[in-house]
Design a protein around this motif. Sequence first.
Motif, PDB file in Angstrom:
ATOM      1  N   GLY A  39       0.798  -1.216   0.000  1.00 29.38           N
ATOM      2  CA  GLY A  39       0.000   0.000   0.000  1.00 29.38           C
ATOM      3  C   GLY A  39       0.830   1.265   0.000  1.00 29.38           C
ATOM      4  N   LEU A  40       0.501   2.165  -0.910  1.00 30.33           N
ATOM      5  CA  LEU A  40       1.141   3.478  -0.995  1.00 30.33           C
ATOM      6  C   LEU A  40       0.160   4.527  -0.480  1.00 30.33           C
TER       7      LEU A  40
ATOM      8  N   LEU B 218       0.285  18.791  -8.033  1.00 30.46           N
ATOM      9  CA  LEU B 218      -0.843  17.909  -7.781  1.00 30.46           C
ATOM     10  C   LEU B 218      -1.208  17.113  -9.032  1.00 30.46           C
ATOM     11  N   PHE B 219      -1.093  17.745 -10.177  1.00 30.29           N
ATOM     12  CA  PHE B 219      -1.443  17.067 -11.423  1.00 30.29           C
ATOM     13  C   PHE B 219      -0.552  15.841 -11.632  1.00 30.29           C
ATOM     14  N   ASP B 220       0.747  16.022 -11.408  1.00 33.06           N
ATOM     15  CA  ASP B 220       1.661  14.889 -11.566  1.00 33.06           C
ATOM     16  C   ASP B 220       1.398  13.827 -10.506  1.00 33.06           C
TER      17      ASP B 220
ATOM     18  N   HIS C 202      -0.711   5.950 -10.538  1.00 35.54           N
ATOM     19  CA  HIS C 202      -1.784   4.987 -10.299  1.00 35.54           C
ATOM     20  C   HIS C 202      -1.433   3.956  -9.233  1.00 35.54           C
ATOM     21  N   ARG C 203      -0.231   4.070  -8.669  1.00 38.73           N
ATOM     22  CA  ARG C 203       0.128   3.176  -7.577  1.00 38.73           C
ATOM     23  C   ARG C 203      -0.425   3.644  -6.231  1.00 38.73           C
ATOM     24  N   ILE C 204      -0.924   4.877  -6.166  1.00 42.68           N
ATOM     25  CA  ILE C 204      -1.440   5.410  -4.900  1.00 42.68           C
ATOM     26  C   ILE C 204      -2.681   4.637  -4.478  1.00 42.68           C
ATOM     27  N   ASP C 205      -2.697   4.213  -3.225  1.00 40.91           N
ATOM     28  CA  ASP C 205      -3.822   3.437  -2.691  1.00 40.91           C
ATOM     29  C   ASP C 205      -4.734   4.241  -1.782  1.00 40.91           C
TER      30      ASP C 205
END
Length: 466
Positions: free
Chosen positions: A228-229, A280-282, A287-290
């Motif tokens: 989990g990230l 914030l855009f970057d 998509h690894r953020i959980d």
Amino acid sequence: MTAAFPQQILTASQMQEAEQALLDAGETIETLMERAGAGAADWVWRIAAHRPVTVLCGPGNNGGDGYVIARVLAERGVPVQVVAPIPPKTDAAKIARAKWGGEPVSDAKGEVLVDCLFGTGLGRPLDDSLLAHLTSLAASHPIRIAVDLPSGIDSDNGEALNEGLPHYQLTISLGAWKYAHWMMPAMAAMGDKRLVDIGVGRVHEAARLSTPPQLAAPAPDAHKYSRGLLVVLAGEMPGAAVLAARAAQHGGAGYVKVFAGEDDERFPVPPDLVVDHGSLFDLVRDHRIDAFLVGPGLGRSDEAQARLDWVLACDLPTVVDADALALLEPQMLEEREWPIVATPHAGELDAMANSFGVAGLDRAEQAIELAEGIEGVMVAKGPDTLIAAQGSSLAIMPPATSWLSTAGTGDVLAGLIASRLACGVNPRKAAEQGCWLHALAARKAGPTFTAGQLIEQVPAAYAELM
């Protein structure tokens, strides 16, 4: 006897319905009273150890329980006196008094006072004469035991209906826990708590006392991203975000980083904590953020509002805490599919209740209604933390140490809950797991700890729950 459902917590009306179900199944009020009084008498007998006992009996069935207690104690050779400022008014209480067979006295002094004046369902303050009688007896007895509830307490919200009510060393709940047993301010005056089983079954939609979760080690093939990230958004006071992130590192997530923004170089961080200074855009393209945590030290500026809007628009599991709660508005959640976990303290809870149109309710009712309003989870934190989740029964945490009342511990709790979210735990369970880690870490930290010292105890708390 161990209760069949020892964790359920009932309102006064639910308790009445549960007792009616027993009556419909063939019990009588008299048999239930005998069971309750005998069970309570066992606890009084242990505490009294043959010292003189005074039982204060009221006019209703709680007073009837008191007459049963007096009879059982006398049969065991304990010196007992009964004070009954009002004679019994229910048939069951009259029968219980007749079986006791003694004569009440107007006043008494002894070692142990058993308060059976009023129990569940009292909705008005004690009158002056009853209050004076209760407080006088309490002052003349060094050991005080309340049966069902201390007299003068609202069963459903824990509020004191009178000022100056006594404190007790022991409270014996009959049949099931009531909200007041686990809510302030009543909880602080009850001492130890014990439950006597009278056969109450499972009650639909009953609240429950939270029990310790079972945590696990990572899978054998785990890596930092599979665990989990979590991203913690910093703001005007970045130290709070760092504190929350440090806690989250011990909550199970494999990778925790702080997002500080492109121009924010204001604070040093531990070497094992990653700080992202991008846009914030970057950030949201990763998509690894959980899961996200937003709020600790965020501020309430237009920039803070924009960060909150952006994070909520990402529609990932999110903990909303502190300043973000003040900025949160109902329309910001309309397009989300993932529920949020909101973690307000008492003042923030009231503010949210105003924003979401549920002001004027009891605290438990507010938490439940707000959980429906945000379509997520409410952690109404404090000395009596409530966890309400849409579609689930209310959970009440057992009391934690009062040493948690220090700056930064709320940031630690938010970080722990967010870490559990990032691990893939569903929001309601993540909230409870985070609260348990928080409470156990505080117990291990001892007195006068700082938020940083609290974090140091989280690994040991995690180990205790494995």
